[in-house]
Design an enzyme around this catalytic site. Structure first.
Site, short mmCIF file in Angstrom:
data_model
loop_
_atom_site.label_atom_id
_atom_site.label_comp_id
_atom_site.label_asym_id
_atom_site.label_seq_id
_atom_site.Cartn_x
_atom_site.Cartn_y
_atom_site.Cartn_z
N HIS A 17 -3.16 -15.26 -5.56
CA HIS A 17 -2.00 -16.15 -5.44
C HIS A 17 -2.39 -17.58 -5.80
CE1 HIS A 17 -0.69 -13.16 -2.14
NE2 HIS A 17 0.12 -12.97 -3.16
N LYS A 41 8.96 -5.84 6.08
CA LYS A 41 7.57 -5.53 5.69
C LYS A 41 6.63 -5.54 6.90
CE LYS A 41 7.43 -6.97 0.87
NZ LYS A 41 6.70 -7.79 -0.10
N ARG A 90 0.13 -8.21 -12.04
CA ARG A 90 -1.27 -7.79 -12.04
C ARG A 90 -1.50 -6.62 -12.97
NH1 ARG A 90 -1.03 -7.65 -5.75
NH2 ARG A 90 0.25 -5.95 -6.46
N SER A 128 -2.69 -8.60 -1.25
CA SER A 128 -2.70 -8.85 0.19
C SER A 128 -2.88 -7.56 0.96
CB SER A 128 -1.40 -9.54 0.62
OG SER A 128 -1.30 -10.81 0.06
#
Length: 158
Positions: A17, A41, A90, A128
């Site tokens: 990030h 989440k 990514r 993450s």
């Protein structure tokens, strides 16, 4: 002034990030790091903790603002008077979802544009989710997150 919003859960903020944010600060006059509450989440860290960790990890940057939000991104962006969204890609697997999201955002708000950046080669695998998993098993996370984030993760899992 060219402004962009980089939204995400940032649970926690990683060096991937940070890489995108640092690069965005060179392309835009101001970057807003918008940290979503994202209760669905079930984040490990509270919104306040995630904002605090991001502020500490990004303290070296002077043309950013870090703010938590819990509304539709388009609504938040309009309140910030910003019509550019930064998203990271990514891998090809990210593209399909991000493409759909960008088109939906533009359908809701026609002046909204999405800018995609890819992380540096040595950061493409960092997520993450993986960092939390490694930390939960007491694995080495120091090369994936800022030291203050590593400390916070260790405290959460000890």
């Amino acid at each position: 002034m060219k402004r962009i919003i980089y939204p995400g859960t940032f649970d926690p903020i990683t060096l991937g990030h940070s890489d995108l944010i640092e690069r965005a600060t060179k392309l835009f006059d101001h970057v807003t790091v918008a940290i979503a509450k994202s209760p669905k989440k079930q984040p490990l860290f509270t919104l306040e903790q995630r904002v605090d960790l991001a502020e500490k990890a990004l303290a070296h940057l002077d043309n950013i603002t870090i703010i938590g939000f819990e509304e539709l991104l388009i609504t938040f962006a309009q309140k910030q008077n910003t019509y550019n969204i930064l998203r990271g890609l990514r891998a090809m697997s990210d593209f399909e979802f991000e493409f759909q999201l960008a088109n939906m955002n533009r359908k809701i708000c026609p002046q909204m544009e999405t800018v995609f950046l890819t992380p540096s080669e040595d950061r493409t695998f960092i997520s993450s989710t993986l960092v939390r998993e490694i930390a939960s098993l007491n694995g080495p996370i120091e090369e994936f997150v800022h030291p203050v984030v590593a400390t916070a993760l260790r405290e959460k899992f000890n």
